[in-house]
Design a protein around this motif. Structure first.
Motif, PDB file in Angstrom:
ATOM      1  N   ILE A  37       0.884  -1.172   0.000  1.00  0.00           N
ATOM      2  CA  ILE A  37       0.000   0.000   0.000  1.00  0.00           C
ATOM      3  C   ILE A  37       0.924   1.224   0.000  1.00  0.00           C
ATOM      4  CG2 ILE A  37      -1.908   1.189   1.162  1.00  0.00           C
ATOM      5  CD1 ILE A  37      -2.604  -1.669   0.337  1.00  0.00           C
ATOM      6  N   VAL A  38       1.096   1.814  -1.166  1.00  0.00           N
ATOM      7  CA  VAL A  38       1.981   2.977  -1.266  1.00  0.00           C
ATOM      8  C   VAL A  38       1.202   4.210  -0.797  1.00  0.00           C
ATOM      9  CG1 VAL A  38       3.469   4.314  -2.814  1.00  0.00           C
ATOM     10  CG2 VAL A  38       3.052   1.874  -3.268  1.00  0.00           C
ATOM     11  N   PRO A  39       1.791   5.012   0.106  1.00  0.00           N
ATOM     12  CA  PRO A  39       1.060   6.204   0.565  1.00  0.00           C
ATOM     13  C   PRO A  39       0.581   7.050  -0.614  1.00  0.00           C
ATOM     14  CG  PRO A  39       3.025   5.888   1.877  1.00  0.00           C
ATOM     15  CD  PRO A  39       3.086   4.862   0.773  1.00  0.00           C
ATOM     16  N   PHE A  40      -0.647   7.561  -0.450  1.00  0.00           N
ATOM     17  CA  PHE A  40      -1.262   8.337  -1.529  1.00  0.00           C
ATOM     18  C   PHE A  40      -0.680   9.748  -1.534  1.00  0.00           C
ATOM     19  CE2 PHE A  40      -5.546   5.818  -1.749  1.00  0.00           C
ATOM     20  CZ  PHE A  40      -4.832   4.650  -1.916  1.00  0.00           C
ATOM     21  N   GLY A  41       0.608   9.865  -1.851  1.00  0.00           N
ATOM     22  CA  GLY A  41       1.265  11.170  -1.874  1.00  0.00           C
ATOM     23  C   GLY A  41       1.878  11.486  -0.519  1.00  0.00           C
ATOM     24  N   GLN A  42       2.070  12.788  -0.279  1.00  0.00           N
ATOM     25  CA  GLN A  42       2.723  13.243   0.948  1.00  0.00           C
ATOM     26  C   GLN A  42       1.667  13.732   1.942  1.00  0.00           C
ATOM     27  OE1 GLN A  42       6.193  13.266   1.300  1.00  0.00           O
ATOM     28  NE2 GLN A  42       6.204  12.153  -0.644  1.00  0.00           N
ATOM     29  N   GLY A  43       2.100  13.917   3.161  1.00  0.00           N
ATOM     30  CA  GLY A  43       1.251  14.627   4.112  1.00  0.00           C
ATOM     31  C   GLY A  43       0.435  13.719   5.019  1.00  0.00           C
ATOM     32  N   GLU A  44      -0.272  14.385   5.946  1.00  0.00           N
ATOM     33  CA  GLU A  44      -0.987  13.685   7.006  1.00  0.00           C
ATOM     34  C   GLU A  44      -2.141  12.847   6.457  1.00  0.00           C
ATOM     35  OE1 GLU A  44      -3.574  14.947  10.903  1.00  0.00           O
ATOM     36  OE2 GLU A  44      -2.283  16.458   9.973  1.00  0.00           O
ATOM     37  N   HIS A  45      -2.923  13.431   5.555  1.00  0.00           N
ATOM     38  CA  HIS A  45      -4.054  12.706   4.984  1.00  0.00           C
ATOM     39  C   HIS A  45      -3.601  11.415   4.311  1.00  0.00           C
ATOM     40  CE1 HIS A  45      -6.760  15.716   6.114  1.00  0.00           C
ATOM     41  NE2 HIS A  45      -6.752  16.489   5.035  1.00  0.00           N
ATOM     42  N   ALA A  46      -2.499  11.510   3.558  1.00  0.00           N
ATOM     43  CA  ALA A  46      -2.002  10.343   2.830  1.00  0.00           C
ATOM     44  C   ALA A  46      -1.577   9.244   3.799  1.00  0.00           C
ATOM     45  CB  ALA A  46      -0.832  10.746   1.933  1.00  0.00           C
TER      46      ALA A  46
END
Lengths: 190, 427
Positions: free
Chosen positions: B44-53
């Motif tokens: 599961i690759v993080p959906f971009g950067q940041g807290e939401h991801a």
């Protein structure tokens, strides 16, 4: 301990296994994954704001209003009318002879106070399921009502309800369970 | 059977939980017997950067891990962070032994909403398996993560998911009763109702937005329906008891139990409290109704034969027929979502256990081994039965797979939790 916090922890942990139980039991022999679903492969969803996703759950809190009047025969510890508990044998809804004076006293009071209303609350010990125990407790409240009926009290002065096992005292043995098998007489407004 | 042990499994994921807990970092130990022999390795690759991801990929990974069907791979060692299938260097991920991987993005929109996109890829075939797009408010991030986990689960296992759902349960604490609703992963518990008098028998409407329950706040059992938004309606407040609400499959009616000064009998009533109809007329106890999935029948508990057993009656009324024959005490019937089986509680020599009866063959399998198990409730896909049990004198929740292979009980006690009800999948 913060109970909400605890629940969160508990349930989080529980769910770990809940979902695990959806496991397939047969070993997979296929070397690679495959598409096992039928139908569309792309979905676009735009949930309405505040839709039923639970993001807007609201709490309803109930007030603890409770009347507390003193100085009447129903509350006088020396008056038999203050005795309100009728205990039953295991798996029985028969009102035992020892409770006859108690039932007679309440019948007499109800007959001379036609405005008075009682709720007879049946109870069961905690063995078995909550709703079935609710029905069992109801049997006992009906038995007390019938005893009052025989003494002339009309149905409109009596409501029979059940608490099932909800007021059980958390017992582990028969001596204790017997305390939970009872009917309580509660006057309206108490 | 294999035994998996997960220690402090959620420590990082639910870190905020521990911050409020005086006895911090007590190991949460769960014993799970059974499980999948082979797990699908997935990245599961993080959906971009940041807290939401990070939040979103964390929830998806935790859901899939918990299912026991997936091995979620550590992606920290891989240099690339693709957010779209066209950016995936498949060689890197097959080197990690991933068979499937998900990538995605979370893009803030001008109106404050988030546009979430994900793609699920087959690493070996280098193809897209499924994808999804969701335009959501930030508060819907968690539920959207569960929906994506369900989409992945469904694509790779062929079973419908269960992550995007709620559970309800009653907690008794410090003399107060609360009706709680939590996400199916236990996160985000919210109090729907708080009372010093008992609350029992919560039941989810098929729309997943209303719960019927019984409250003793007026010193007697009365049935209410409450929306998740807090709107509360009194459905049945007749003389005597009003209890055991069960929703019809179309969500328009409830089967309920009333006493009217005598024994418990079955009725149906519209969800707004109108249209009361009596269904059973006996001198025995008739209670604990549950509807068949086609709405034709109401199954219920009755002691009309002397001991409590399961019977069925037309939802229009008529002559009941006995359904359970094994065992001297069977109560609390619950219809499975596929309509093929009936969960119930059996008194098995003084031990109350969850049993499952196949409605075609009549065969019964005892599923749980607890002593005071109650309130069976099916997961939306029917593969799991959640139930209440007793653990050290307190109420706790447990679960068993519908095939009986996997049993689970929480070792840690502390709350007094009962009456679980698993809601439908959230649309």
């Amino acid at each position: 301990m913060n109970n909400l916090t605890f629940n969160k922890k508990l349930l989080s942990t529980l769910m770990l296994a809940l979902v695990l139980t959806a496991c397939k039991s047969t070993p997979m022999t296929k070397p690679s994954i495959e598409d096992k679903s039928v139908g569309q492969n792309t979905t676009t969803t735009t949930p309405a704001a505040g839709a039923d996703d639970g993001s807007t759950v609201k709490e309803v809190s109930l007030d603890d209003a409770n009347a507390n009047d003193a100085g009447n025969p129903l509350k006088d510890p020396n008056n038999i009318l203050s005795k309100r508990n009728i205990y039953f044998d295991f798996d029985s809804d028969a009102v035992k002879a020892e409770y006859r004076p108690l039932v007679e006293a309440h019948a007499k009071y109800l007959l001379s106070h036609k405005d008075a209303r009682v709720i007879v609350q049946g109870n069961a010990d905690e063995r078995g399921t909550r709703e079935y125990n609710l029905a069992l407790g109801q049997r006992r409240s009906v038995a007390v009502k019938k005893a009052l009926n025989v003494l002339g009290v009309q149905d409109e002065q009596i409501e029979t309800v059940s608490y099932g096992e909800e007021k059980s005292t958390g017992c582990a043995d028969e001596a204790c369970f017997s305390k939970d098998r009872r009917a309580d007489i509660v006057y309206q407004g108490e | 059977m294999k035994i998996f042990r997960f220690l402090a499994f959620f420590t990082s994921f639910f870190a905020s939980t521990f911050l409020f807990t005086p006895v911090a970092n007590a190991a949460l130990e769960i014993e799970i017997s059974g499980g999948s022999a082979q797990q699908i390795p997935i990245a599961i690759v993080p959906f971009g950067q940041g807290e939401h991801a990070a939040t979103m990929s964390g929830i998806i990974a935790a859901d899939l891990k918990r299912s026991g069907l997936f091995r979620v791979l550590e992606t920290g060692g891989v240099a690339s962070r693709p957010t779209d299938i066209t950016q995936i260097k498949f060689a890197e991920w097959s080197a990690l032994q991933a068979q499937a991987m998900s990538v995605g993005t979370i893009e803030p929109q001008a109106d404050g909403k988030l546009k979430v996109s994900f793609q699920l890829a087959d690493v070996l075939k280098q193809t897209q398996l499924t994808s999804g797009q969701y335009n959501i408010s930030p508060s819907q991030l968690r539920i959207t993560a569960h929906k994506i986990a369900d989409a992945i689960y469904q694509k790779l296992t062929g079973e419908s998911g269960i992550f995007a759902s709620h559970i309800a349960y009653i907690n008794k604490s410090k003399g107060r009763y609360t009706l709680q609703v939590a996400d199916a992963d236990g996160a985000n518990p919210r109090t729907m109702l708080s009372s010093k008098e008992p609350i029992i028998s919560p039941a989810w409407a098929p729309d997943g937005n209303r719960i019927a329950y019984v409250s003793f706040e007026k010193k007697k059992p009365i049935i209410y329906v409450q929306t998740l938004g807090g709107q509360r309606t009194t459905v049945a407040s007749f003389k005597g008891n009003n209890s055991a609400p069960a929703w019809s499959p179309d969500g328009n009616k409830l089967a309920i139990v009333l006493t009217h000064g005598a024994n418990s009998q079955l009725y149906t009533i519209n969800a707004d409290g109108s249209g009361l109809k009596q269904v059973t007329k006996s001198s025995a106890i008739d209670t604990e109704p549950t509807w068949s999935t086609d709405g034709q029948w109401i199954y219920f508990t009755s002691d009309r034969g002397g001991r409590p057993q399961i019977y069925k009656v037309s939802s229009q009324g008529g002559d009941p027929k006995r359904v359970s024959f094994e065992g001297a005490y069977n109560v609390s019937p619950r219809f499975s979502p596929d309509g093929k089986s009936l969960a119930m509680i059996r008194n098995d020599g003084g031990r109350f256990r969850v049993a499952l009866q196949d409605l075609n063959s009549g065969q019964v399998q005892l599923l749980s081994d607890g002593g005071q198990d109650e309130s069976p409730s099916f997961a939306p896909n029917g593969r799991v039965i959640l139930y209440a049990t007793r653990n050290g004198g307190r109420g706790a929740l447990a679960a068993v797979s519908a095939d009986g292979r996997v049993k689970q009980r929480l070792n840690e006690s502390g709350g007094d939790i009962r009456e679980p009800a698993w809601g439908p999948l959230i649309k």
